[in-house]
Design a protein around this motif. Structure first.
Motif, PDB file in Angstrom:
ATOM      1  N   SER A   4      57.802   9.560  82.451  1.00  0.00           N
ATOM      2  CA  SER A   4      56.622   9.123  81.698  1.00  0.00           C
ATOM      3  C   SER A   4      56.291   7.657  81.933  1.00  0.00           C
ATOM      4  N   LEU A   5      57.228   6.884  82.544  1.00  0.00           N
ATOM      5  CA  LEU A   5      56.983   5.458  82.756  1.00  0.00           C
ATOM      6  C   LEU A   5      56.760   5.114  84.222  1.00  0.00           C
ATOM      7  N   ARG A   6      56.757   6.108  85.094  1.00  0.00           N
ATOM      8  CA  ARG A   6      56.549   5.842  86.514  1.00  0.00           C
ATOM      9  C   ARG A   6      55.053   5.751  86.809  1.00  0.00           C
ATOM     10  N   LEU A   7      54.673   4.723  87.533  1.00  0.00           N
ATOM     11  CA  LEU A   7      53.273   4.536  87.883  1.00  0.00           C
ATOM     12  C   LEU A   7      52.956   5.270  89.175  1.00  0.00           C
ATOM     13  N   SER A   8      51.842   5.958  89.186  1.00  0.00           N
ATOM     14  CA  SER A   8      51.382   6.623  90.396  1.00  0.00           C
ATOM     15  C   SER A   8      50.425   5.696  91.140  1.00  0.00           C
ATOM     16  N   ILE A   9      49.969   6.135  92.311  1.00  0.00           N
ATOM     17  CA  ILE A   9      48.988   5.348  93.068  1.00  0.00           C
ATOM     18  C   ILE A   9      47.706   5.199  92.264  1.00  0.00           C
ATOM     19  N   ALA A  10      47.294   6.265  91.597  1.00  0.00           N
ATOM     20  CA  ALA A  10      46.088   6.200  90.769  1.00  0.00           C
ATOM     21  C   ALA A  10      46.251   5.185  89.642  1.00  0.00           C
ATOM     22  N   ASP A  11      47.436   5.111  89.052  1.00  0.00           N
ATOM     23  CA  ASP A  11      47.672   4.151  87.975  1.00  0.00           C
ATOM     24  C   ASP A  11      47.589   2.717  88.492  1.00  0.00           C
ATOM     25  N   THR A  12      48.060   2.492  89.715  1.00  0.00           N
ATOM     26  CA  THR A  12      47.976   1.158  90.310  1.00  0.00           C
ATOM     27  C   THR A  12      46.522   0.736  90.488  1.00  0.00           C
ATOM     28  N   LEU A  13      45.676   1.667  90.910  1.00  0.00           N
ATOM     29  CA  LEU A  13      44.245   1.374  91.018  1.00  0.00           C
ATOM     30  C   LEU A  13      43.650   1.076  89.647  1.00  0.00           C
ATOM     31  N   THR A  14      44.103   1.786  88.632  1.00  0.00           N
ATOM     32  CA  THR A  14      43.626   1.552  87.274  1.00  0.00           C
ATOM     33  C   THR A  14      43.992   0.147  86.802  1.00  0.00           C
ATOM     34  N   ALA A  59      35.818  -3.689  89.680  1.00  0.00           N
ATOM     35  CA  ALA A  59      36.465  -2.846  88.668  1.00  0.00           C
ATOM     36  C   ALA A  59      35.880  -1.442  88.690  1.00  0.00           C
ATOM     37  N   ALA A  60      34.555  -1.352  88.884  1.00  0.00           N
ATOM     38  CA  ALA A  60      33.917  -0.039  88.966  1.00  0.00           C
ATOM     39  C   ALA A  60      34.400   0.738  90.190  1.00  0.00           C
ATOM     40  N   VAL A  61      34.638   0.023  91.304  1.00  0.00           N
ATOM     41  CA  VAL A  61      35.167   0.681  92.499  1.00  0.00           C
ATOM     42  C   VAL A  61      36.572   1.228  92.222  1.00  0.00           C
ATOM     43  N   PHE A  62      37.421   0.409  91.594  1.00  0.00           N
ATOM     44  CA  PHE A  62      38.756   0.869  91.229  1.00  0.00           C
ATOM     45  C   PHE A  62      38.679   2.089  90.307  1.00  0.00           C
ATOM     46  N   ASP A  63      37.743   2.043  89.352  1.00  0.00           N
ATOM     47  CA  ASP A  63      37.599   3.150  88.404  1.00  0.00           C
ATOM     48  C   ASP A  63      37.132   4.417  89.108  1.00  0.00           C
ATOM     49  N   LEU A  64      36.287   4.253  90.114  1.00  0.00           N
ATOM     50  CA  LEU A  64      35.810   5.407  90.875  1.00  0.00           C
ATOM     51  C   LEU A  64      36.940   6.035  91.680  1.00  0.00           C
ATOM     52  N   PHE A  65      37.741   5.204  92.337  1.00  0.00           N
ATOM     53  CA  PHE A  65      38.766   5.719  93.225  1.00  0.00           C
ATOM     54  C   PHE A  65      40.008   6.204  92.481  1.00  0.00           C
ATOM     55  N   ASP A  66      40.313   5.619  91.307  1.00  0.00           N
ATOM     56  CA  ASP A  66      41.510   6.107  90.623  1.00  0.00           C
ATOM     57  C   ASP A  66      41.342   7.556  90.170  1.00  0.00           C
ATOM     58  N   GLY A  67      40.113   7.919  89.787  1.00  0.00           N
ATOM     59  CA  GLY A  67      39.875   9.315  89.434  1.00  0.00           C
ATOM     60  C   GLY A  67      39.974  10.236  90.641  1.00  0.00           C
ATOM     61  N   LEU A  68      39.417   9.797  91.785  1.00  0.00           N
ATOM     62  CA  LEU A  68      39.489  10.610  92.993  1.00  0.00           C
ATOM     63  C   LEU A  68      40.931  10.787  93.453  1.00  0.00           C
ATOM     64  N   VAL A  69      41.693   9.685  93.430  1.00  0.00           N
ATOM     65  CA  VAL A  69      43.091   9.752  93.858  1.00  0.00           C
ATOM     66  C   VAL A  69      43.907  10.620  92.901  1.00  0.00           C
ATOM     67  N   ALA A  70      43.637  10.491  91.597  1.00  0.00           N
ATOM     68  CA  ALA A  70      44.379  11.290  90.618  1.00  0.00           C
ATOM     69  C   ALA A  70      44.135  12.783  90.822  1.00  0.00           C
ATOM     70  N   LYS A  72      43.306  14.207  93.759  1.00  0.00           N
ATOM     71  CA  LYS A  72      43.872  14.617  95.036  1.00  0.00           C
ATOM     72  C   LYS A  72      45.400  14.600  95.017  1.00  0.00           C
ATOM     73  N   LEU A  73      45.974  13.570  94.396  1.00  0.00           N
ATOM     74  CA  LEU A  73      47.430  13.438  94.370  1.00  0.00           C
ATOM     75  C   LEU A  73      47.943  13.793  92.985  1.00  0.00           C
ATOM     76  N   ARG A  74      48.206  12.793  92.201  1.00  0.00           N
ATOM     77  CA  ARG A  74      48.664  13.046  90.839  1.00  0.00           C
ATOM     78  C   ARG A  74      48.496  11.765  90.039  1.00  0.00           C
ATOM     79  N   SER A  75      48.578  11.895  88.742  1.00  0.00           N
ATOM     80  CA  SER A  75      48.559  10.747  87.841  1.00  0.00           C
ATOM     81  C   SER A  75      49.754  10.866  86.919  1.00  0.00           C
ATOM     82  N   SER A  76      50.270   9.723  86.492  1.00  0.00           N
ATOM     83  CA  SER A  76      51.409   9.748  85.582  1.00  0.00           C
ATOM     84  C   SER A  76      50.946  10.185  84.195  1.00  0.00           C
ATOM     85  N   PRO A  77      51.878  10.518  83.294  1.00  0.00           N
ATOM     86  CA  PRO A  77      51.482  10.853  81.917  1.00  0.00           C
ATOM     87  C   PRO A  77      50.736   9.728  81.209  1.00  0.00           C
ATOM     88  N   MET A  78      50.884   8.496  81.728  1.00  0.00           N
ATOM     89  CA  MET A  78      50.179   7.367  81.122  1.00  0.00           C
ATOM     90  C   MET A  78      48.773   7.188  81.669  1.00  0.00           C
TER      91      MET A  78
END
Length: 259
Positions: A4-14, A59-70, A72-78
């Motif tokens: 639950s505390l591991r950051l995914s790639i999508a979380d890093t973009l967030t 920030a809007a670009v990061f917000d756009l891509f974190d959803g796409l990455v999540a 395609k790949l995965r997102s953490s519980p956070m």
């Protein structure tokens, strides 16, 4: 670390989204507010204003891509909580603070009234994010103007340099759209590409304005006006799609009733 505390790639973009929002507040303070309070009216105000808005665009670009990455790949519980908190900073606090500072530095503005407008923007984003977390809407649409689009619309209104009353009314109207039931399509596929292209173009317009390029002011105002027009026109596409789906369902129902 626990899962639950591991950051995914999508979380890093967030987290990049949150960082850009905080730095937008920083440049608004150091480049616009402090020079104004110290009597250096010109200084780096234009460059800093452009930098602050460009950071909101990033920030809007990061917000756009974190959803796409999540997706395609995965997102953490956070992931969902991180996304809401980052959006609150970048698309709630940063544009509201931009409006507040505008009320302090603009010659025809009223500081206290502008502060009320800034609070309304902040609360609209807070309510929108809270509703987004607990209300399920049909796939492919947002209920109300998305907070990134709303934030960029708010700063576009300020950069248009309209009379204070018109600016305030337009800001309040944008805040209302964010908490309304008006449907906006989610940026997926071609729409995501179009949005990314618009963000890159907006960065170019801001850079031209910041460095006082020929017709830079006119280009910026044209871009800001287009942002407002899109905020009003984009919901029509979602409405048209809903009407077409309704008509299609009616035709299918009638065809099923025929012998």
């Amino acid at each position: 670390m626990p899962l639950s505390l591991r950051l995914s790639i999508a979380d890093t973009l967030t987290l990049g989204n949150a960082t850009c929002g905080f730095m937008a507040v920083y440049f608004t303070t150091t480049g616009i507010l402090i020079p104004h309070l110290s009597g250096d009216e010109f200084g780096m105000a234009r460059n800093s204003a452009a930098t602050a808005v460009i950071l909101m665009l990033c920030a809007a670009v990061f917000d756009l891509f974190d959803g796409l990455v999540a997706r395609k790949l995965r997102s953490s519980p956070m992931g969902a909580e991180l996304d809401n908190l980052s959006d609150l900073i970048s698309f709630g606090l940063a544009p509201a603070y931009f409006v507040l500072v505008y009320g302090m530095v603009a010659s025809d503005a009223h500081e206290r009234v502008a502060a009320v407008g800034a609070i309304v923007v902040l609360l609209a984003v807070v309510l929108r994010l809270a509703r987004f977390s607990c209300v399920t809407v049909k796939d492919g649409t947002f209920q109300g103007m998305p907070s990134p689009f709303g934030a960029l619309t708010v700063v576009s209104i300020v950069l248009l340099e309209l009379p204070f009353v018109a600016t305030l009314l337009a800001i309040l109207g944008t805040a209302w759209l964010m908490v309304s039931r008006v449907e906006y399509p989610k940026p997926r596929g071609r729409l995501a590409v179009a949005m990314l292209s618009w963000i890159v173009l907006s960065m170019g317009l801001l850079a031209a304005w910041a460095f006082d390029a020929p017709s830079g002011q006119l280009l910026l105002q044209t871009g800001c006006a287009l942002q407002l027009v899109m905020g009003a026109v984009i919901p029509l596409f979602a409405t048209a799609r809903r009407v077409n789906n309704f008509r299609g369902n009616r035709r299918e129902a009638r065809a099923a009733q025929l012998p």
